[in-house]
Write a protein that holds these residues in place. Structure first.
Motif, PDB file in Angstrom:
ATOM      1  N   GLN A 196       0.856  -1.174   0.000  1.00  0.00           N
ATOM      2  CA  GLN A 196       0.000   0.000   0.000  1.00  0.00           C
ATOM      3  C   GLN A 196       0.897   1.231   0.000  1.00  0.00           C
ATOM      4  O   GLN A 196       1.735   1.417   0.875  1.00  0.00           O
ATOM      5  CB  GLN A 196      -0.910   0.008   1.221  1.00  0.00           C
ATOM      6  CG  GLN A 196      -1.904   1.136   1.197  1.00  0.00           C
ATOM      7  CD  GLN A 196      -2.907   0.989   2.331  1.00  0.00           C
ATOM      8  OE1 GLN A 196      -2.823   0.080   3.129  1.00  0.00           O
ATOM      9  NE2 GLN A 196      -3.839   1.895   2.391  1.00  0.00           N
ATOM     10  N   GLU A 197       0.724   2.032  -1.030  1.00  0.00           N
ATOM     11  CA  GLU A 197       1.514   3.232  -1.143  1.00  0.00           C
ATOM     12  C   GLU A 197       0.874   4.329  -0.303  1.00  0.00           C
ATOM     13  O   GLU A 197      -0.329   4.387  -0.147  1.00  0.00           O
ATOM     14  CB  GLU A 197       1.599   3.677  -2.601  1.00  0.00           C
ATOM     15  CG  GLU A 197       2.318   2.674  -3.469  1.00  0.00           C
ATOM     16  CD  GLU A 197       2.433   3.158  -4.896  1.00  0.00           C
ATOM     17  OE1 GLU A 197       2.855   4.313  -5.090  1.00  0.00           O
ATOM     18  OE2 GLU A 197       2.108   2.383  -5.788  1.00  0.00           O
ATOM     19  N   GLU A 198       1.712   5.189   0.193  1.00  0.00           N
ATOM     20  CA  GLU A 198       1.233   6.302   0.999  1.00  0.00           C
ATOM     21  C   GLU A 198       0.851   7.459   0.085  1.00  0.00           C
ATOM     22  O   GLU A 198       1.690   7.994  -0.633  1.00  0.00           O
ATOM     23  CB  GLU A 198       2.315   6.748   1.978  1.00  0.00           C
ATOM     24  CG  GLU A 198       2.583   5.766   3.089  1.00  0.00           C
ATOM     25  CD  GLU A 198       1.431   5.652   4.069  1.00  0.00           C
ATOM     26  OE1 GLU A 198       0.752   6.664   4.344  1.00  0.00           O
ATOM     27  OE2 GLU A 198       1.196   4.536   4.554  1.00  0.00           O
ATOM     28  N   TYR A 199      -0.402   7.805   0.102  1.00  0.00           N
ATOM     29  CA  TYR A 199      -0.897   8.954  -0.658  1.00  0.00           C
ATOM     30  C   TYR A 199      -1.349  10.023   0.328  1.00  0.00           C
ATOM     31  O   TYR A 199      -1.942   9.712   1.359  1.00  0.00           O
ATOM     32  CB  TYR A 199      -2.073   8.561  -1.557  1.00  0.00           C
ATOM     33  CG  TYR A 199      -1.664   7.822  -2.806  1.00  0.00           C
ATOM     34  CD1 TYR A 199      -1.347   8.514  -3.966  1.00  0.00           C
ATOM     35  CD2 TYR A 199      -1.616   6.435  -2.830  1.00  0.00           C
ATOM     36  CE1 TYR A 199      -0.989   7.842  -5.121  1.00  0.00           C
ATOM     37  CE2 TYR A 199      -1.246   5.763  -3.978  1.00  0.00           C
ATOM     38  CZ  TYR A 199      -0.931   6.471  -5.126  1.00  0.00           C
ATOM     39  OH  TYR A 199      -0.563   5.806  -6.261  1.00  0.00           O
ATOM     40  N   THR A 200      -1.086  11.256  -0.023  1.00  0.00           N
ATOM     41  CA  THR A 200      -1.498  12.391   0.788  1.00  0.00           C
ATOM     42  C   THR A 200      -2.506  13.196  -0.018  1.00  0.00           C
ATOM     43  O   THR A 200      -2.279  13.485  -1.200  1.00  0.00           O
ATOM     44  CB  THR A 200      -0.286  13.281   1.130  1.00  0.00           C
ATOM     45  OG1 THR A 200       0.715  12.467   1.740  1.00  0.00           O
ATOM     46  CG2 THR A 200      -0.674  14.400   2.071  1.00  0.00           C
ATOM     47  N   TYR A 222      -5.027  12.731  -4.579  1.00  0.00           N
ATOM     48  CA  TYR A 222      -3.962  12.371  -3.641  1.00  0.00           C
ATOM     49  C   TYR A 222      -2.658  12.286  -4.425  1.00  0.00           C
ATOM     50  O   TYR A 222      -2.655  12.023  -5.623  1.00  0.00           O
ATOM     51  CB  TYR A 222      -4.243  11.012  -2.993  1.00  0.00           C
ATOM     52  CG  TYR A 222      -5.595  10.902  -2.343  1.00  0.00           C
ATOM     53  CD1 TYR A 222      -5.766  11.203  -0.993  1.00  0.00           C
ATOM     54  CD2 TYR A 222      -6.710  10.502  -3.080  1.00  0.00           C
ATOM     55  CE1 TYR A 222      -7.014  11.094  -0.392  1.00  0.00           C
ATOM     56  CE2 TYR A 222      -7.959  10.396  -2.487  1.00  0.00           C
ATOM     57  CZ  TYR A 222      -8.103  10.694  -1.145  1.00  0.00           C
ATOM     58  OH  TYR A 222      -9.338  10.594  -0.557  1.00  0.00           O
ATOM     59  N   ASN A 271       1.584  10.744  -4.102  1.00  0.00           N
ATOM     60  CA  ASN A 271       2.540   9.953  -3.331  1.00  0.00           C
ATOM     61  C   ASN A 271       3.946  10.514  -3.522  1.00  0.00           C
ATOM     62  O   ASN A 271       4.134  11.536  -4.200  1.00  0.00           O
ATOM     63  CB  ASN A 271       2.461   8.464  -3.697  1.00  0.00           C
ATOM     64  CG  ASN A 271       2.922   8.165  -5.109  1.00  0.00           C
ATOM     65  OD1 ASN A 271       3.455   9.017  -5.810  1.00  0.00           O
ATOM     66  ND2 ASN A 271       2.707   6.944  -5.539  1.00  0.00           N
TER      67      ASN A 271
END
Length: 106
Positions: free
Chosen positions: A43-47, A75, A77
């Motif tokens: 799971q990639e971190e998306y902001t 979002y 990443n």
């Protein structure tokens, strides 16, 4: 007449033996295999970013590919890849694009 009864009895017993013997071939035990399946999801971190911060190239690509799409959220990443939450009609979905508006398959 006695020989006839003996022959009939022999045939009857032989037939019963054949029938009972054929049942035993169906009673074999099948080998069981236990397989373990492991799945790993990265799971990639998306902001979340404001919709105004989404590059124009992505907005143009979205308008071209999905003219009726509404961009709900966006979002980003660490690789500058954008995840777009969109609505088309009554369906919701996600799209992924790079900063240049090229679609990414994920």
């Amino acid at each position: 007449m006695n020989n006839l009864k003996i022959n009939i009895m022999k045939k009857l017993i032989l037939s019963a033996a054949i029938v009972l013997g054929s049942f035993s071939t169906y009673a074999t035990t099948l080998p069981t295999t236990n397989s373990v399946t492991t799945s790993q999801s990265i799971q990639e971190e998306y902001t979340e970013v404001k919709l105004e911060e989404v590059p124009e190239a992505i907005k143009a690509a979205l308008k071209t590919a999905y003219p009726d799409a509404i961009l709900d959220k966006a979002y980003i990443n660490a690789n500058k890849e954008y995840k777009l939450d969109i609505t088309v009609g009554d369906k919701k979905g996600n799209l992924f694009a790079d900063a240049n508006g090229k679609w990414i398959q994920k």
